[in-house]
Design a protein around this motif. Structure first.
Motif, PDB file in Angstrom:
ATOM      1  N   ARG A 154       0.814  -1.221   0.000  1.00 35.83           N
ATOM      2  CA  ARG A 154       0.000   0.000   0.000  1.00 35.83           C
ATOM      3  C   ARG A 154       0.847   1.271   0.000  1.00 35.83           C
ATOM      4  O   ARG A 154       0.324   2.368   0.083  1.00 35.83           O
ATOM      5  CB  ARG A 154      -0.936   0.008   1.207  1.00 35.83           C
ATOM      6  CG  ARG A 154      -2.042  -1.043   1.148  1.00 35.83           C
ATOM      7  CD  ARG A 154      -3.065  -0.825   2.234  1.00 35.83           C
ATOM      8  NE  ARG A 154      -4.176  -1.767   2.142  1.00 35.83           N
ATOM      9  CZ  ARG A 154      -5.356  -1.599   2.740  1.00 35.83           C
ATOM     10  NH1 ARG A 154      -5.580  -0.514   3.468  1.00 35.83           N
ATOM     11  NH2 ARG A 154      -6.308  -2.499   2.621  1.00 35.83           N
TER      12      ARG A 154
ATOM     13  N   TYR B  41       3.386   2.104   2.204  1.00 37.23           N
ATOM     14  CA  TYR B  41       3.810   2.636   3.503  1.00 37.23           C
ATOM     15  C   TYR B  41       5.285   2.350   3.756  1.00 37.23           C
ATOM     16  O   TYR B  41       5.790   1.271   3.411  1.00 37.23           O
ATOM     17  CB  TYR B  41       2.980   2.023   4.636  1.00 37.23           C
ATOM     18  CG  TYR B  41       1.590   2.600   4.748  1.00 37.23           C
ATOM     19  CD1 TYR B  41       1.334   3.698   5.558  1.00 37.23           C
ATOM     20  CD2 TYR B  41       0.535   2.055   4.019  1.00 37.23           C
ATOM     21  CE1 TYR B  41       0.070   4.238   5.651  1.00 37.23           C
ATOM     22  CE2 TYR B  41      -0.741   2.590   4.103  1.00 37.23           C
ATOM     23  CZ  TYR B  41      -0.966   3.682   4.912  1.00 37.23           C
ATOM     24  OH  TYR B  41      -2.220   4.225   4.996  1.00 37.23           O
TER      25      TYR B  41
ATOM     26  N   GLU C  17       4.712  14.969   2.239  1.00 35.00           N
ATOM     27  CA  GLU C  17       3.693  14.108   2.830  1.00 35.00           C
ATOM     28  C   GLU C  17       4.109  12.654   2.641  1.00 35.00           C
ATOM     29  O   GLU C  17       4.352  12.204   1.518  1.00 35.00           O
ATOM     30  CB  GLU C  17       2.334  14.367   2.176  1.00 35.00           C
ATOM     31  CG  GLU C  17       1.184  13.672   2.878  1.00 35.00           C
ATOM     32  CD  GLU C  17      -0.169  14.161   2.411  1.00 35.00           C
ATOM     33  OE1 GLU C  17      -1.135  13.383   2.507  1.00 35.00           O
ATOM     34  OE2 GLU C  17      -0.254  15.320   1.950  1.00 35.00           O
ATOM     35  N   LYS C  18       4.197  11.932   3.749  1.00 33.62           N
ATOM     36  CA  LYS C  18       4.663  10.554   3.709  1.00 33.62           C
ATOM     37  C   LYS C  18       3.629   9.623   4.333  1.00 33.62           C
ATOM     38  O   LYS C  18       2.829  10.032   5.171  1.00 33.62           O
ATOM     39  CB  LYS C  18       5.987  10.408   4.471  1.00 33.62           C
ATOM     40  CG  LYS C  18       7.122  11.268   3.955  1.00 33.62           C
ATOM     41  CD  LYS C  18       8.348  11.120   4.836  1.00 33.62           C
ATOM     42  CE  LYS C  18       9.485  12.013   4.373  1.00 33.62           C
ATOM     43  NZ  LYS C  18      10.672  11.918   5.266  1.00 33.62           N
ATOM     44  N   LYS C  19       3.690   8.371   3.907  1.00 31.77           N
ATOM     45  CA  LYS C  19       2.854   7.343   4.507  1.00 31.77           C
ATOM     46  C   LYS C  19       3.761   6.428   5.315  1.00 31.77           C
ATOM     47  O   LYS C  19       4.572   5.684   4.752  1.00 31.77           O
ATOM     48  CB  LYS C  19       2.112   6.550   3.419  1.00 31.77           C
ATOM     49  CG  LYS C  19       1.110   7.365   2.635  1.00 31.77           C
ATOM     50  CD  LYS C  19       0.588   6.604   1.428  1.00 31.77           C
ATOM     51  CE  LYS C  19      -0.187   5.372   1.820  1.00 31.77           C
ATOM     52  NZ  LYS C  19      -0.776   4.680   0.642  1.00 31.77           N
TER      53      LYS C  19
ATOM     54  N   ASN D 159      -1.351  10.408   7.795  1.00 33.60           N
ATOM     55  CA  ASN D 159      -1.545   9.136   7.089  1.00 33.60           C
ATOM     56  C   ASN D 159      -0.927   7.946   7.811  1.00 33.60           C
ATOM     57  O   ASN D 159      -0.695   6.904   7.207  1.00 33.60           O
ATOM     58  CB  ASN D 159      -0.944   9.233   5.676  1.00 33.60           C
ATOM     59  CG  ASN D 159      -1.604  10.301   4.830  1.00 33.60           C
ATOM     60  OD1 ASN D 159      -2.823  10.353   4.749  1.00 33.60           O
ATOM     61  ND2 ASN D 159      -0.801  11.158   4.217  1.00 33.60           N
TER      62      ASN D 159
END
Length: 361
Positions: A24, A26, A104-106, A141
């Motif tokens: 996904r 991450y 922006e990171k997951k 996130n």
């Protein structure tokens, strides 16, 4: 469907869960053995998790040995979400200001312990509510997969602080290695339900549920070495003039190790760093209330004595923090005990201070 909300599966389902997070998109961060210490690092596979090791933790002592259950090392999620060094902006040689663009990171924390989950929830009240842009962007996130503790360590007191050893809220997925061949899973959010739906799990039957409950009870008993009285913050403030702090601080080195390993300490300084090419950068760095320079201000020093700095740290964790944020600033992880070079034990401080209160009414 499970009446208890608990499911079980084979350990291979953990690998599936891990791979699902990677698929996904991450960045999965979890415990990993690095140079003889368990650190929080990016994991490439489930095999990166510590195996056949146990961390022996005592006041002022940490060792990895062969064993089955590990807890944590000096790292906490704070190092990722609230890094020890963060560039706020740069100044070029021609005096232009460059502000780093926040990406922006997951990220997904995998197999962190309940005390560290509790620390993240405390950070939500501090960094989150104060709208730290770096923190909030990562938190936006973030997925949390927590591993419950069956064998709390020698310096743990999470049950005393109500933060463990089993997680009750704030997670997406919680798992417990009940046996070598049985892992218990629980979803704590809608995303958690989605993730567990992709695994081959069965509802916990009566026999496994009874075993699970007994494991919880044993872990809680071990992780609750002291009982905290009602109105603890108010009681502690009655001891401001106590000699206890002076006696305890006779051993203290003022090194601020406890500040640095604490998963909730949030003090920082802002420094300007010039470079040889004529540029400079303004950087946020961790600071600690034990450091002498922390309380040095223009025209004086408002906390020059080490015992006063120890008292401030202790009361902030167990009294002032409640007034500020509605919760204790300590999650009972025991890091400040383990990583104190002289082995000062905050649990002993609590006992001695409360005894002082009882003695003098």
């Amino acid at each position: 469907m499970s009446v208890t909300g608990l499911y079980h599966g084979k350990p291979t389902e953990l690998a599936k869960l891990f791979n699902t997070l990677k698929d996904r998109g991450y960045k999965v961060i979890g415990p990993k053995v690095v140079d003889g210490v368990i650190r929080l690092e990016e994991l490439s596979s489930i095999d990166d998790l510590p195996r056949n090791v146990e961390d022996l933790q005592e006041p002022g002592r940490y060792r990895l040995v062969k064993g089955k259950n590990y807890r944590h090392g000096p790292d906490s999620p704070k190092r990722i979400l609230y890094p020890p060094r963060l560039t706020l902006f740069k100044v070029t040689p021609d005096w232009k200001i460059e502000v780093p663009e926040l990406e922006e990171k997951k990220i997904a924390f995998f197999a962190i312990k309940p005390c560290d989950l509790a620390a993240i929830m405390v950070m939500d009240l501090v960094q989150g509510s104060l709208e730290d842009p770096y923190y909030n962007l990562l938190r936006k996130n973030m997925i949390i997969v927590v591993e419950n503790c069956l064998e709390p360590g020698g310096t743990c007191f999470c049950a005393t602080m109500g933060t463990g050893p089993f997680a009750s809220k704030g997670f997406d997925v919680a798992f417990t290695r009940l046996r070598d061949d049985v892992v218990v899973f629980e979803a704590g959010s809608n995303i958690g339900v989605e993730l567990l739906d992709e695994l081959e799990l069965e509802p916990l039957d009566h026999e496994l549920y009874e075993e699970y409950v007994k494991a919880i009870e044993r872990a809680y008993e071990k992780a609750k070495p002291i009982e905290l009285p009602d109105k603890l913050p108010e009681l502690l403030e009655l001891t401001l003039d106590s000699e206890i702090y002076r006696k305890i601080a006779e051993k203290c080195l003022g090194c601020a190790n406890c500040n640095m390993v604490c998963p909730t300490c949030f003090c920082f300084d802002v420094i300007d760093i010039p470079h040889y090419d004529g540029s400079a950068e303004r950087v946020r760095v961790w600071d600690g209330c034990f450091s002498y320079n922390y309380a040095a201000v223009a025209g004086g020093h408002y906390r020059p004595d080490l015992w006063a700095r120890y008292r401030h740290w202790f009361l902030h964790k167990f009294s002032y923090w409640v007034k500020q944020f509605g919760t204790f600033g300590c999650v009972g992880c025991g890091r400040c005990i383990t990583w104190c070079p002289v082995g000062i034990d905050v649990r002993d401080t609590i006992r001695k201070v409360l005894e002082e209160v009882r003695k003098h009414g």
